[in-house]
Design an enzyme around this catalytic site. Structure first.
Site, PDB file in Angstrom:
ATOM      1  N   ASP A  73     -14.365 -13.427 -32.569  1.00 17.93           N
ATOM      2  CA  ASP A  73     -13.562 -13.699 -33.907  1.00 17.93           C
ATOM      3  C   ASP A  73     -14.104 -13.205 -35.017  1.00 17.93           C
ATOM      4  OD1 ASP A  73     -15.531 -15.434 -33.665  1.00 17.93           O
ATOM      5  OD2 ASP A  73     -14.270 -17.356 -33.709  1.00 17.93           O
ATOM      6  N   SER A 120     -13.164 -18.967 -39.102  1.00 20.07           N
ATOM      7  CA  SER A 120     -13.192 -18.688 -37.858  1.00 20.07           C
ATOM      8  C   SER A 120     -11.814 -17.818 -37.532  1.00 20.07           C
ATOM      9  CB  SER A 120     -13.132 -19.918 -36.901  1.00 20.07           C
ATOM     10  OG  SER A 120     -13.183 -19.531 -35.612  1.00 20.07           O
ATOM     11  N   ASP A 158     -15.887 -14.434 -37.596  1.00 17.02           N
ATOM     12  CA  ASP A 158     -17.218 -14.876 -37.997  1.00 17.02           C
ATOM     13  C   ASP A 158     -17.910 -14.770 -36.740  1.00 17.02           C
ATOM     14  OD1 ASP A 158     -16.210 -17.170 -36.620  1.00 17.02           O
ATOM     15  OD2 ASP A 158     -17.597 -18.385 -37.617  1.00 17.02           O
ATOM     16  N   ASP A 201     -18.578 -16.173 -33.790  1.00 15.27           N
ATOM     17  CA  ASP A 201     -19.243 -16.934 -32.871  1.00 15.27           C
ATOM     18  C   ASP A 201     -18.487 -17.062 -31.417  1.00 15.27           C
ATOM     19  OD1 ASP A 201     -16.979 -18.359 -33.742  1.00 15.27           O
ATOM     20  OD2 ASP A 201     -18.207 -20.105 -34.696  1.00 15.27           O
TER      21      ASP A 201
END
Length: 570
Positions: A296, A146, A298, A300
């Protein structure tokens, strides 16, 4: 230290490769302080799966810890689906180690006769969640840490519904993993069981995102958007989905559009932090944009900045964003005549109560769960007879509909643009609409303080802080009497006036929440994925009219500052 040396010495055998042997031997020879941190515990599944620093050792992300996790997961799948031809989807983000670690994970699955769909290149986490359902997989894996610093990576496990693992699967998998030795891991890949996926899943995801994230808003071409992927995966999907939706004025922060595991232009690739979006805000001021959107690594989590009453770009917090999104979605359902008392929205125990107030005003239920989107995904599975409208949490995550079972910055980006475009078409702004929500439902203001406590000592310090909070609970917060304490580890809610206790009917978690006479809430929660303890504060007041906004906001800010000082957190 002797126990640490003994654990480390096990990594000097031929079970581990030569490079690993050399790395551990060097740490032993140099009497490195790092050795203890690498071996004092095994890396565990937290609220977001496994996450840690990359390197050799039991408390690190590496070929062997991920191999062991994957072997345990493979064993578990074969136990509960003994005669099934198993399938898994694997995705990964922009971190330096993600691609080769994803292949290691794929190798172990195929060595255990499990078919693997491996993304050809980095992709957003929500697309992996989508792919699990799209391809009919039994599980999904994404390699990501993340928004953690560059030295981190992680391993998130998704179940067949596309949501992250929850009980009983999580404990079953963990028990299986913990029963294994590293010698039990089968790394002998069967390459014929690995299938590359990419554009065909992208296309299906774009269509689903457009279906769920657009609402017939007019004049999309008038909205000026600045977008940054913060060197992460969203560059693969978001520009295209905005284009397909009809947003033509999209300005991309080109310096941050290149995937980069070092995140070279930011101190932290976390859209929760205003500094991460500085380049985007600078570009927005240059082109006179209406909205800034940043994701961010990734993809999400989503950060949203809009023009405030003075025309300055202001980053909304996660509670404000989820409140606006929830109101917009429910109102859309209402306009379409789809509200019949069988709908719900999802939230968490540390998120704003404003969402509950909004939903109640429409006659829609708010289901509240633990922190982490796996619990919101579980709500959808637990209540199949109810329609899920959307759900979010304070940490900048939102999920629109149920075609993805995790927070989804791709579709949330579309939704944020729809809200802003509609507001602009009506002669207003997203920020003004937020203030109107406060007038209608109450002005809720939240504040988060995260204290970082690294290493063995830090973990013990966090543990002791929670013990102290339970054994010596606060009687007052900033002069306001504590009237209720919820302890989610003990599953007990206690009325501090009457002494009456009731049971909290959600899974146990190491969270403590204080409620005071004046409506203040303070929650304490150790992070499940970072060496931090978090303090969530919420205060509220009546806002009689939009013209009083600045005055009341100043009063709430002063109150929060006093709480921080009173709790000695400043």
């Amino acid at each position: 230290m002797k126990e640490i040396i003994n654990k480390a010495s096990q990594w000097l055998t031929d079970v581990f490769d030569l490079e690993t042997n050399k790395e551990i031997q060097h740490l032993i020879d140099t009497n490195s302080d790092d050795l203890a941190d690498r071996f004092y515990k095994n890396l565990e599944f937290g609220t977001g799966g496994m996450r840690g620093i990359v390197g050799a050792g039991t408390n690190r992300i590496n070929k062997y810890t991920l191999g062991k996790a994957t072997q345990g997961l493979s064993n578990y799948l074969h136990q509960i689906f003994p005669n099934k031809k198993l399938k898994v989807a694997i995705g990964y983000d922009c971190r330096h180690d993600s691609k080769w670690l994803s292949k290691v994970v794929a190798d172990v699955f195929t060595a255990n006769n499990i078919k693997v769909f491996l993304f050809e290149d980095l992709r957003p986490t929500p697309e992996l969640s989508f792919a699990v359902n799209e391809l009919g997989c039994d599980v999904g894996i994404v390699l990501t840490a993340s928004h953690n610093p560059p030295e981190y990576n992680g391993y998130k496990v998704y179940w067949s519904d596309g949501g992250q693992i929850v009980p009983p699967q999580d404990t079953g998998i963990i028990d299986e993993v913990n029963s294994l030795n590293y010698t039990d891991v089968n790394f002998n890949a069967k390459e014929e069981l690995i299938f590359s996926i990419g554009s065909e899943v992208d296309e299906a995801f774009w269509k689903a995102s457009l279906k769920n994230g657009t609402f017939g808003v007019k004049n999309r071409e008038d909205l000026k958007i600045v977008f940054t992927s913060l060197h992460g995966t969203s560059i693969k999907l978001i520009p295209e989905v905005l284009k397909r939706a009809g947003y033509t004025q999209v300005y991309i922060v080109e310096e941050q559009a290149i995937p980069d595991g070092d995140f070279s232009t930011v101190k932290s690739p976390n859209p929760e932090e205003p500094a991460a979006l500085k380049m985007a805000v600078d570009l927005a001021n240059k082109v006179d944009a209406d909205i800034v959107l940043g994701t961010d690594p990734d993809s999400d989590r989503i950060g949203v900045a809009v023009r405030d009453l003075n025309g300055n770009m202001k980053l909304l917090n996660g509670n404000q964003t989820m409140s606006m999104m929830t109101d917009f979605l429910i109102n859309h359902w209402k306009k379409e005549g789809k509200l019949n008392g069988k709908q719900f929205v999802g939230s968490t125990i540390v998120s704003t109560n404003l969402v509950n107030e909004i939903a109640t005003s429409y006659g829609v239920e708010t289901k509240v769960g633990l922190t982490g989107f796996k619990w919101i995904a579980k709500m959808i599975k637990d209540f199949p007879n109810l329609d899920f409208i959307g759900g979010g949490e304070e940490s900048f995550g939102y999920m629109v509909g149920d075609f993805v079972r995790d927070k989804d910055a791709v579709t949330s980006t579309l939704l944020a643009c729809e809200i802003a475009a509609q507001a602009k078409a009506n002669g207003g702004s997203l920020y003004q609409d937020l203030i109107n929500l406060y007038v209608e439902h109450g002005f809720y203001k939240e504040h988060l303080i995260s204290l970082t406590k690294k290493g063995i000592e830090g973990a013990e310090e966090i543990k002791q802080m929670m013990i102290d909070a339970r054994e010596n609970p606060l009687k007052e917060v900033n002069g306001s009497k504590v009237v209720k304490i919820e302890d989610y580890q003990l599953s007990v809610s206690k009325n501090m006036i009457s002494g009456e206790e009731s049971t909290i009917d959600i899974p146990k978690s190491n969270v403590l929440i204080y409620y005071t006479e004046d409506g203040t809430q303070v929650a304490l929660r150790p992070s499940g994925t970072e060496p931090k303890i978090k303090f969530y504060m919420s205060v509220n007041a009546i806002l009689n009219s939009a013209s009083d906004f600045k005055t009341v906001e100043a009063q709430l800010n002063t109150k929060i500052e006093a709480i921080v000082k009173d709790m000695k957190l400043s």
